[in-house]
Motif scaffolding. Structure first.
Motif, PDB file in Angstrom:
ATOM      1  N   GLU A   1       6.177  -4.922 -13.260  1.00  0.00           N
ATOM      2  CA  GLU A   1       5.101  -5.777 -13.771  1.00  0.00           C
ATOM      3  C   GLU A   1       3.778  -5.456 -13.088  1.00  0.00           C
ATOM      4  O   GLU A   1       2.721  -5.513 -13.725  1.00  0.00           O
ATOM      5  CB  GLU A   1       5.471  -7.246 -13.564  1.00  0.00           C
ATOM      6  CG  GLU A   1       6.636  -7.704 -14.429  1.00  0.00           C
ATOM      7  CD  GLU A   1       6.911  -9.188 -14.267  1.00  0.00           C
ATOM      8  OE1 GLU A   1       6.234  -9.812 -13.426  1.00  0.00           O
ATOM      9  OE2 GLU A   1       7.797  -9.707 -14.965  1.00  0.00           O
ATOM     10  N   LEU A   2       3.834  -5.116 -11.804  1.00  0.00           N
ATOM     11  CA  LEU A   2       2.604  -4.757 -11.099  1.00  0.00           C
ATOM     12  C   LEU A   2       2.031  -3.454 -11.640  1.00  0.00           C
ATOM     13  O   LEU A   2       0.818  -3.323 -11.830  1.00  0.00           O
ATOM     14  CB  LEU A   2       2.884  -4.641  -9.604  1.00  0.00           C
ATOM     15  CG  LEU A   2       1.671  -4.312  -8.716  1.00  0.00           C
ATOM     16  CD1 LEU A   2       0.569  -5.336  -8.909  1.00  0.00           C
ATOM     17  CD2 LEU A   2       2.093  -4.245  -7.253  1.00  0.00           C
ATOM     18  N   ARG A   3       2.884  -2.488 -11.928  1.00  0.00           N
ATOM     19  CA  ARG A   3       2.396  -1.223 -12.507  1.00  0.00           C
ATOM     20  C   ARG A   3       1.809  -1.443 -13.896  1.00  0.00           C
ATOM     21  O   ARG A   3       0.823  -0.788 -14.258  1.00  0.00           O
ATOM     22  CB  ARG A   3       3.548  -0.218 -12.580  1.00  0.00           C
ATOM     23  CG  ARG A   3       3.964   0.365 -11.238  1.00  0.00           C
ATOM     24  CD  ARG A   3       5.175   1.243 -11.391  1.00  0.00           C
ATOM     25  NE  ARG A   3       4.916   2.296 -12.366  1.00  0.00           N
ATOM     26  CZ  ARG A   3       5.883   2.976 -12.996  1.00  0.00           C
ATOM     27  NH1 ARG A   3       7.153   2.689 -12.765  1.00  0.00           N
ATOM     28  NH2 ARG A   3       5.573   3.914 -13.858  1.00  0.00           N
TER      29      ARG A   3
ATOM     30  N   ARG B   1       4.229   6.443  -3.833  1.00  0.00           N
ATOM     31  CA  ARG B   1       5.197   6.621  -4.932  1.00  0.00           C
ATOM     32  C   ARG B   1       4.511   6.854  -6.271  1.00  0.00           C
ATOM     33  O   ARG B   1       4.978   7.650  -7.084  1.00  0.00           O
ATOM     34  CB  ARG B   1       6.106   5.394  -5.014  1.00  0.00           C
ATOM     35  CG  ARG B   1       7.272   5.567  -5.974  1.00  0.00           C
ATOM     36  CD  ARG B   1       8.178   4.346  -5.953  1.00  0.00           C
ATOM     37  NE  ARG B   1       9.322   4.503  -6.826  1.00  0.00           N
ATOM     38  CZ  ARG B   1      10.477   5.046  -6.469  1.00  0.00           C
ATOM     39  NH1 ARG B   1      10.623   5.492  -5.235  1.00  0.00           N
ATOM     40  NH2 ARG B   1      11.486   5.149  -7.316  1.00  0.00           N
ATOM     41  N   TYR B   2       3.407   6.179  -6.516  1.00  0.00           N
ATOM     42  CA  TYR B   2       2.777   6.252  -7.837  1.00  0.00           C
ATOM     43  C   TYR B   2       1.363   6.815  -7.815  1.00  0.00           C
ATOM     44  O   TYR B   2       0.751   6.947  -8.864  1.00  0.00           O
ATOM     45  CB  TYR B   2       2.754   4.862  -8.485  1.00  0.00           C
ATOM     46  CG  TYR B   2       4.130   4.286  -8.672  1.00  0.00           C
ATOM     47  CD1 TYR B   2       5.019   4.830  -9.597  1.00  0.00           C
ATOM     48  CD2 TYR B   2       4.570   3.210  -7.914  1.00  0.00           C
ATOM     49  CE1 TYR B   2       6.291   4.314  -9.769  1.00  0.00           C
ATOM     50  CE2 TYR B   2       5.840   2.670  -8.080  1.00  0.00           C
ATOM     51  CZ  TYR B   2       6.698   3.234  -9.006  1.00  0.00           C
ATOM     52  OH  TYR B   2       7.949   2.719  -9.165  1.00  0.00           O
ATOM     53  N   GLY B   3       0.828   7.123  -6.644  1.00  0.00           N
ATOM     54  CA  GLY B   3      -0.468   7.781  -6.566  1.00  0.00           C
ATOM     55  C   GLY B   3      -1.671   6.880  -6.769  1.00  0.00           C
ATOM     56  O   GLY B   3      -2.764   7.377  -7.055  1.00  0.00           O
TER      57      GLY B   3
ATOM     58  N   LYS C   1       0.811  -1.221   0.000  1.00  0.00           N
ATOM     59  CA  LYS C   1       0.000   0.000   0.000  1.00  0.00           C
ATOM     60  C   LYS C   1       0.848   1.277   0.000  1.00  0.00           C
ATOM     61  O   LYS C   1       0.623   2.167  -0.838  1.00  0.00           O
ATOM     62  CB  LYS C   1      -0.938  -0.025   1.212  1.00  0.00           C
ATOM     63  CG  LYS C   1      -1.837   1.209   1.333  1.00  0.00           C
ATOM     64  CD  LYS C   1      -2.728   1.090   2.554  1.00  0.00           C
ATOM     65  CE  LYS C   1      -3.517   2.364   2.786  1.00  0.00           C
ATOM     66  NZ  LYS C   1      -4.496   2.618   1.710  1.00  0.00           N
ATOM     67  N   PRO C   2       1.850   1.434   0.908  1.00  0.00           N
ATOM     68  CA  PRO C   2       2.644   2.677   0.871  1.00  0.00           C
ATOM     69  C   PRO C   2       3.380   2.878  -0.450  1.00  0.00           C
ATOM     70  O   PRO C   2       3.484   4.009  -0.937  1.00  0.00           O
ATOM     71  CB  PRO C   2       3.617   2.507   2.051  1.00  0.00           C
ATOM     72  CG  PRO C   2       2.995   1.487   2.931  1.00  0.00           C
ATOM     73  CD  PRO C   2       2.254   0.561   2.019  1.00  0.00           C
TER      74      PRO C   2
ATOM     75  N   LYS D   1      -1.647   5.908 -14.554  1.00  0.00           N
ATOM     76  CA  LYS D   1      -1.893   7.087 -13.727  1.00  0.00           C
ATOM     77  C   LYS D   1      -1.430   8.324 -14.481  1.00  0.00           C
ATOM     78  O   LYS D   1      -0.382   8.335 -15.106  1.00  0.00           O
ATOM     79  CB  LYS D   1      -1.137   6.989 -12.398  1.00  0.00           C
ATOM     80  CG  LYS D   1      -1.579   5.831 -11.527  1.00  0.00           C
ATOM     81  CD  LYS D   1      -3.059   5.910 -11.184  1.00  0.00           C
ATOM     82  CE  LYS D   1      -3.369   7.091 -10.283  1.00  0.00           C
ATOM     83  NZ  LYS D   1      -4.785   7.114  -9.873  1.00  0.00           N
ATOM     84  N   ILE D   2      -2.244   9.377 -14.416  1.00  0.00           N
ATOM     85  CA  ILE D   2      -1.889  10.626 -15.078  1.00  0.00           C
ATOM     86  C   ILE D   2      -1.545  11.657 -14.019  1.00  0.00           C
ATOM     87  O   ILE D   2      -2.085  11.644 -12.915  1.00  0.00           O
ATOM     88  CB  ILE D   2      -3.038  11.134 -15.975  1.00  0.00           C
ATOM     89  CG1 ILE D   2      -4.297  11.374 -15.149  1.00  0.00           C
ATOM     90  CG2 ILE D   2      -3.322  10.148 -17.083  1.00  0.00           C
ATOM     91  CD1 ILE D   2      -5.430  11.972 -15.943  1.00  0.00           C
TER      92      ILE D   2
END
Length: 397
Positions: free
Chosen positions: A298-300, A188-190, A182-183, A306-307
Motif C-alpha cells: 500500500e505504501l508503494r 529495495r525499491y530505489g 528508509k533502508p 519507479k522506473i
C-alpha cells in the motif's frame, strides 16, 4: 354438479380443478387422487382411463367413507398409483363416475436439464466466490503490476526526492524511520527520501525552508506516533496544523502504529477518519516487517512509480532535462536554469563562490597540471544523484 340415475347430485371434491397438469420426473411414482361425494344408495365405483383407454394395467385403489353430517351421503375416493419407468407411462389420465370426470395430464420433465442448470448455477457461484477471494488476496499485487506497467513515473518534474518524511526524534520513531522505513524504500525499491526530525509546523505559518524541502519532494509522509502528537505545536492546535499539511501535499501519507492507535486522542482519530478521501492512512502492525506484507504494498502504491534505469545511466530527470549539474560545472552562473531558486527569491548565500583558477605550474618530466579548487566540495550535495561522477582524471591521480 351433475344429477345421476340415483336422483342425487354428485360433487367433485378432488382435484380442485377439472384439468390438472403435472411434471413428474422419470423413475418416480405418482399418486392421482380423485374424490367425489355420492348418494349412499349408489354402488358405482370410480374408473380410470389413460388417453381415453381403460387403465386396467395400472394399480388403482377405492375407498368409501360415510359423511358424518348426512348418513345418506358417502365419500368415494379413487387413487391411481403410476410408476413412471418409461416414457410411455406419461399421458392424460381421467377419473370417471357416471358422467362426472376429472383429468390429470402428466408431462415428461428432463431430469438431466435440471441437474445441468443446478450445476451451472453452482459453478457460477463458486467462480464468483473464488474471484472475490483472489481479488481480496491479490488486489494489491494487481494494482502494483498495473501501476508499474502503465502508471505515471513522475519524472521531469524538477523534484529531487520521492518523499519528504516528517517524524519525531524519539527513540521508537527514529529507529523506525532510519532503520526500517528508509533502508527498505531506498535499498529495495530505489526511492529517495528526505528525512526531517524537526517540528513540521512549529509556528502559525510554514517556514520558507519547509516549503522548499516539501516542494522538492513528490510525496509527504508523516510518522504520526504518540511522541509526534506530544510535540508542542500538535498539542496547542493540531487541527489547524493538520489542514496546513493537507495544503502542502495533495495526498499526504500518515503512518500509525497499531499498538499506539488506541491511545491516540479521539479528536485526532475523528479528524483523520473525516479526511480519508484526501489522505492515505497506513497502519504499522506486528506482521508488517515482512517485505511481502500489505503495508509495503500500500505504501508503494501511494508513492510514485519507479522506473528501472539502464546500466551507466543516471537520474532520468537529468537525462530528460539535459541538466549539466551546476554543482560540478566550472561556470555555474551560466548553466543555472533557475537563478532565482525554488522559491522565486534570489538569495546570495545559496550560491557557492566562483572557483579560483590557479596558475599552471611546471613539473619536471610531467605534463602541466591545473590546480583544482576543492574549497566548496564540502557544501555539495551528492546524495541527490543516483549516478557517479569522476572528479579527477586518470593523469592527475
Amino acid at each position: 354438479m351433475t344429477v345421476t340415475e340415483c336422483g342425487f347430485p354428485i360433487t367433485l371434491l378432488s382435484p380442485a380443478e377439472v384439468e390438472q397438469e403435472l411434471w413428474p420426473l422419470l423413475g418416480t411414482m405418482v399418486s392421482l387422487n380423485c374424490t367425489m361425494q355420492v348418494p349412499g344408495s349408489c354402488n358405482d365405483s370410480i374408473t380410470w382411463q389413460k388417453d381415453e383407454k381403460a387403465a386396467l394395467h395400472l394399480y388403482t385403489g377405492q375407498s368409501i367413507a360415510w359423511n358424518g353430517l348426512n348418513s345418506s351421503v358417502k365419500i368415494l375416493t379413487g387413487v391411481l398409483d403410476i410408476n413412471l419407468t418409461t416414457e410411455d407411462d406419461y399421458g392424460r389420465f381421467t377419473c370417471h363416475l357416471q358422467n362426472v370426470s376429472a383429468a390429470f395430464t402428466l408431462h415428461k420433465t428432463d431430469k438431466a436439464g435440471h441437474i445441468a442448470a443446478v450445476a451451472f448455477a453452482l459453478c457460477v457461484f463458486a467462480l464468483l466466490v473464488i474471484g472475490i477471494i483472489l481479488y481480496l488476496k491479490c488486489r494489491l499485487n494487481m494494482n502494483l503490476w498495473y501501476r508499474d506497467k502503465y502508471g505515471d513515473p513522475e519524472i521531469n518534474d524538477g523534484r529531487l526526492f520521492d518523499a519528504y518524511v516528517s517524524f519525531c526524534p524519539s527513540n521508537i520513531d527514529t529507529k523506525f524511520t532510519n532503520f526500517i522505513l528508509k533502508p527498505h524504500l531506498e535499498n529495495r525499491y530505489g526511492y529517495k527520501l528526505h528525512l526531517d526530525e524537526q517540528s513540521l509546523l512549529p509556528s502559525t505559518e510554514p517556514s520558507a525552508e519547509l516549503l522548499m524541502n516539501v516542494s522538492r519532494s513528490r510525496r509527504l509522509i508523516v510518522v504520526l506516533s504518540a511522541a509526534y502528537l506530544g510535540q508542542e505545536w500538535c498539542q496547542n492546535n493540531f487541527r489547524d496544523g493538520f489542514f496546513r499539511l493537507l495544503e502542502l501535499s495533495q495526498t499526504p501519507i500518515f503512518i500509525l502504529f497499531e499498538n499506539q492507535y488506541k491511545d491516540l486522542p479521539a479528536e485526532v482519530i475523528q479528524l483523520l477518519n473525516s479526511q480519508k478521501g484526501t489522505l492515505k492512512i497506513l497502519m504499522w502492525k506486528s506482521d508488517s516487517v515482512s517485505p511481502a506484507s500489505e503495508f509495503w504494498k500500500e505504501l508503494r502504491l501511494a508513492l510514485p512509480r519507479k522506473i528501472s534505469l539502464s546500466e551507466g545511466k543516471g537520474d532520468p530527470q537529468i537525462q530528460c532535462q539535459d541538466d549539466k549539474d551546476p554543482m560540478l560545472t566550472v561556470n555555474s552562473e551560466a548553466t543555472d536554469l533557475d537563478p532565482d531558486g525554488d522559491l522565486g527569491v534570489r538569495r546570495s548565500f545559496y550560491k557557492s563562490p566562483p572557483p579560483r583558477i590557479a596558475p599552471v605550474t611546471r613539473v619536471p618530466d610531467r605534463e602541466p597540471i591545473e590546480d583544482v579548487d576543492i574549497s566548496d566540495l564540502g557544501s555539495r550535495n551528492y546524495s541527490a544523484r543516483s549516478d557517479y561522477y569522476c572528479l579527477v582524471t586518470e593523469p592527475e591521480i
